[in-house]
Scaffold this motif. Structure first.
Motif, PDB file in Angstrom:
ATOM      1  N   SER A   1       0.797  -1.230   0.000  1.00 10.46           N
ATOM      2  CA  SER A   1       0.000   0.000   0.000  1.00 10.46           C
ATOM      3  C   SER A   1       0.827   1.276   0.000  1.00 10.46           C
ATOM      4  O   SER A   1       0.276   2.362  -0.186  1.00 10.46           O
ATOM      5  CB  SER A   1      -0.929   0.010   1.216  1.00 10.46           C
ATOM      6  N   ILE A   2       2.148   1.182   0.182  1.00 14.84           N
ATOM      7  CA  ILE A   2       2.944   2.399   0.342  1.00 14.84           C
ATOM      8  C   ILE A   2       2.990   3.246  -0.930  1.00 14.84           C
ATOM      9  O   ILE A   2       2.909   4.472  -0.881  1.00 14.84           O
ATOM     10  CB  ILE A   2       4.379   2.051   0.824  1.00 14.84           C
ATOM     11  N   VAL A   3       3.089   2.609  -2.099  1.00 15.32           N
ATOM     12  CA  VAL A   3       3.167   3.376  -3.349  1.00 15.32           C
ATOM     13  C   VAL A   3       1.828   4.025  -3.678  1.00 15.32           C
ATOM     14  O   VAL A   3       1.772   5.241  -3.965  1.00 15.32           O
ATOM     15  CB  VAL A   3       3.651   2.490  -4.515  1.00 15.32           C
TER      16      VAL A   3
ATOM     17  N   GLY B   1      -2.307   9.337  -2.598  1.00 15.92           N
ATOM     18  CA  GLY B   1      -3.582   9.534  -1.921  1.00 15.92           C
ATOM     19  C   GLY B   1      -4.584   8.425  -2.097  1.00 15.92           C
ATOM     20  O   GLY B   1      -5.778   8.627  -1.848  1.00 15.92           O
ATOM     21  N   ILE B   2      -4.150   7.246  -2.520  1.00 15.04           N
ATOM     22  CA  ILE B   2      -5.060   6.107  -2.714  1.00 15.04           C
ATOM     23  C   ILE B   2      -5.020   5.243  -1.457  1.00 15.04           C
ATOM     24  O   ILE B   2      -4.024   4.551  -1.191  1.00 15.04           O
ATOM     25  CB  ILE B   2      -4.669   5.288  -3.955  1.00 15.04           C
TER      26      ILE B   2
ATOM     27  N   ILE C   1      -7.639  26.933  -4.405  1.00 17.30           N
ATOM     28  CA  ILE C   1      -7.427  26.188  -5.644  1.00 17.30           C
ATOM     29  C   ILE C   1      -7.822  24.729  -5.417  1.00 17.30           C
ATOM     30  O   ILE C   1      -7.400  24.107  -4.438  1.00 17.30           O
ATOM     31  CB  ILE C   1      -5.960  26.265  -6.117  1.00 17.30           C
ATOM     32  N   ALA C   2      -8.629  24.192  -6.311  1.00 12.92           N
ATOM     33  CA  ALA C   2      -9.092  22.800  -6.196  1.00 12.92           C
ATOM     34  C   ALA C   2      -8.118  21.876  -6.909  1.00 12.92           C
ATOM     35  O   ALA C   2      -8.403  21.349  -7.982  1.00 12.92           O
ATOM     36  CB  ALA C   2     -10.493  22.662  -6.768  1.00 12.92           C
ATOM     37  N   ALA C   3      -6.951  21.682  -6.310  1.00 13.36           N
ATOM     38  CA  ALA C   3      -5.951  20.786  -6.892  1.00 13.36           C
ATOM     39  C   ALA C   3      -6.415  19.335  -6.765  1.00 13.36           C
ATOM     40  O   ALA C   3      -7.237  18.999  -5.908  1.00 13.36           O
ATOM     41  CB  ALA C   3      -4.605  20.979  -6.205  1.00 13.36           C
ATOM     42  N   SER C   4      -5.870  18.472  -7.603  1.00 15.33           N
ATOM     43  CA  SER C   4      -6.233  17.055  -7.562  1.00 15.33           C
ATOM     44  C   SER C   4      -5.755  16.434  -6.257  1.00 15.33           C
ATOM     45  O   SER C   4      -4.606  16.634  -5.840  1.00 15.33           O
ATOM     46  CB  SER C   4      -5.599  16.313  -8.748  1.00 15.33           C
ATOM     47  N   SER C   5      -6.628  15.669  -5.616  1.00 16.79           N
ATOM     48  CA  SER C   5      -6.275  15.040  -4.339  1.00 16.79           C
ATOM     49  C   SER C   5      -5.256  13.915  -4.507  1.00 16.79           C
ATOM     50  O   SER C   5      -4.768  13.384  -3.508  1.00 16.79           O
ATOM     51  CB  SER C   5      -7.531  14.497  -3.654  1.00 16.79           C
ATOM     52  N   ASN C   6      -4.951  13.554  -5.754  1.00 17.10           N
ATOM     53  CA  ASN C   6      -3.933  12.525  -5.991  1.00 17.10           C
ATOM     54  C   ASN C   6      -2.523  13.103  -6.017  1.00 17.10           C
ATOM     55  O   ASN C   6      -1.543  12.360  -6.154  1.00 17.10           O
ATOM     56  CB  ASN C   6      -4.198  11.789  -7.302  1.00 17.10           C
TER      57      ASN C   6
END
Length: 412
Positions: free
Chosen positions: A303-305, A310-311, A356-361
């Protein structure tokens, strides 16, 4: 206790599956790519603020860069009414294109009437300020379409007419009812209140919108989402039909304030809601560094990568968090506490509000910085990270001992 839990699960599932809330949620999700698209140009215009060595843009250049942003954010209401009507019509197995077109026409009649003196259209409520009107118009329009379809209220054409021609005539009577009805409602509203219907709706909802800015509302939403997630219900989906309109409207308002060189005022925005999600950074790291169980170490490696981007699903469902009381307690506590911390930082001016609505990823804390354009947001992330480690560590160690014992017993 089991009865109480079952009641909550059933309530969460009902909210998540309620067709009107589902249509609102799905329709507003369609705005997300538009939000990120517009924010890309907003970020470009902000480059002199991010990197001081870049000369400030002239007004002409800045306006040219912000044009796609203004178009994207200025169409929030238009996209919302089309998308919500489309998804709501899909649930009733109605003609989705007709539903979207009729809803759009009704929305424009209400939100952007033509000024006869100037022959111009006011686009104020075609953007984020028209989102609540878009929801109202889309849902009511589709319900009227369904009523007309169920009761066969349509032109009766001969069977010799091709189906695709006949279907276009089917929408004439419902369109007259819907558009005419909404236009009449608009005229009545203007006569009684002196305001357009969308302005009256925003005025009516002002107390609720203001209440969403409170610390307790933000923390309550975080608690509900985390708790439902622990019970196996997708928490955000369950409440998104209620909070997404607020999040999107507030995000657009802050973005517009920043683009105009003004101070942003809204705390409860989509980026703010995403800033507290340090879970996927903390837990995989603790699994790798602090655990002796092979299962948890392997879960940390897997899960680290994804966590960097943000996943959180691999660790969230692999640990698992659901129905796991050892990890469920810190899961609910950390999310609620961090949401409160973000609110306090923004409310008391320790960190600028999100503009600013930047991508959460985007990896954190770069995400926090890009959303606020404030270096103090990086410090806030570090504080949240430390608090989350303190909350999670004893529970992860307890869970590690349990998993290690199970592994040793299975090896004997």
């Amino acid at each position: 206790m089991n009865k109480f839990t079952d009641t909550l699960v059933n309530l969460g599932n009902k909210l998540a599956s309620q067709r009107h809330l589902q249509s609102i949620s799905a329709g507003l999700m369609a705005i997300m790519p538009l939000t990120i698209f517009g924010s890309i140009f907003q970020l470009i215009s902000a480059l002199p603020d991010i990197f001081p060595f870049i000369p400030a843009f002239s007004e002409e250049v800045s306006n040219a860069i912000l044009f796609p942003y203004n178009v994207a954010f200025g169409l929030f209401g238009v996209i919302a009414v089309v998308a919500i009507a489309y998804y709501h019509a899909e649930k009733y197995d109605l003609n989705k294109l007709q539903a979207a077109i009729i809803s759009l026409v009704a929305f424009i009649v209400l939100a952007a009437p033509i000024d006869d003196s100037t022959s111009t259209m006011d686009a104020t409520y075609l953007g984020s300020q028209g989102i609540f009107l878009a929801i109202f118009v889309a849902l009511i329009s589709v319900e009227i379409l369904r009523f007309c379809d169920v009761h066969n209220i349509k032109f009766k054409l001969p069977d010799s007419i091709p189906p695709y021609v006949a279907s276009s005539f089917d929408a004439i009577i419902p369109m007259c009812i819907i558009v005419g009805g909404f236009y009449g409602l608009s005229l009545i509203c203007q006569e009684l209140t002196g305001m357009l219907l969308p302005a009256w709706i925003m005025n009516l909802l002002a107390p609720a919108i203001e209440g969403s800015e409170s610390l307790w509302f933000c923390m309550l939403m975080a608690f509900i989402i985390a708790f439902l997630q622990f019970l196996g219900v997708h928490g955000f989906n369950a409440v998104s039909g209620v909070i997404l309109p607020l999040l999107i409207a507030n995000t657009a308002e802050n973005a517009a304030a920043y683009a105009a060189g003004e101070t942003a005022t809204k705390i409860f925005t989509l980026p703010m809601f995403q800033m507290s999600g340090v879970f996927c950074y903390v837990v995989p790291l603790l699994f790798l560094v602090c655990c002796k169980s092979e299962r948890l170490k392997s879960m940390g490696k897997i899960s680290i990568v994804p966590a960097v981007f943000g996943i959180a699903e691999p660790i969230q469902y692999g640990a698992p968090i659901m129905y796991n009381p050892i990890l469920g307690i810190p899961w609910i506590a950390f999310y609620t506490i961090n949401m409160g911390l973000v609110w306090c930082c923004m409310n008391f001016g320790l960190v600028s509000k999100a503009v600013i609505a930047a991508s959460s990823n985007i990896p954190m804390p770069i995400f926090q910085y890009l959303c606020t354009l404030d270096y103090r947001a990086v410090i806030m992330f570090i504080v949240m990270f430390i608090i989350s480690v303190i909350i999670w560590y004893p529970f992860i160690k307890a869970y590690d001992r349990q998993c290690l014992k199970e592994e040793q017993n299975s090896a004997e």
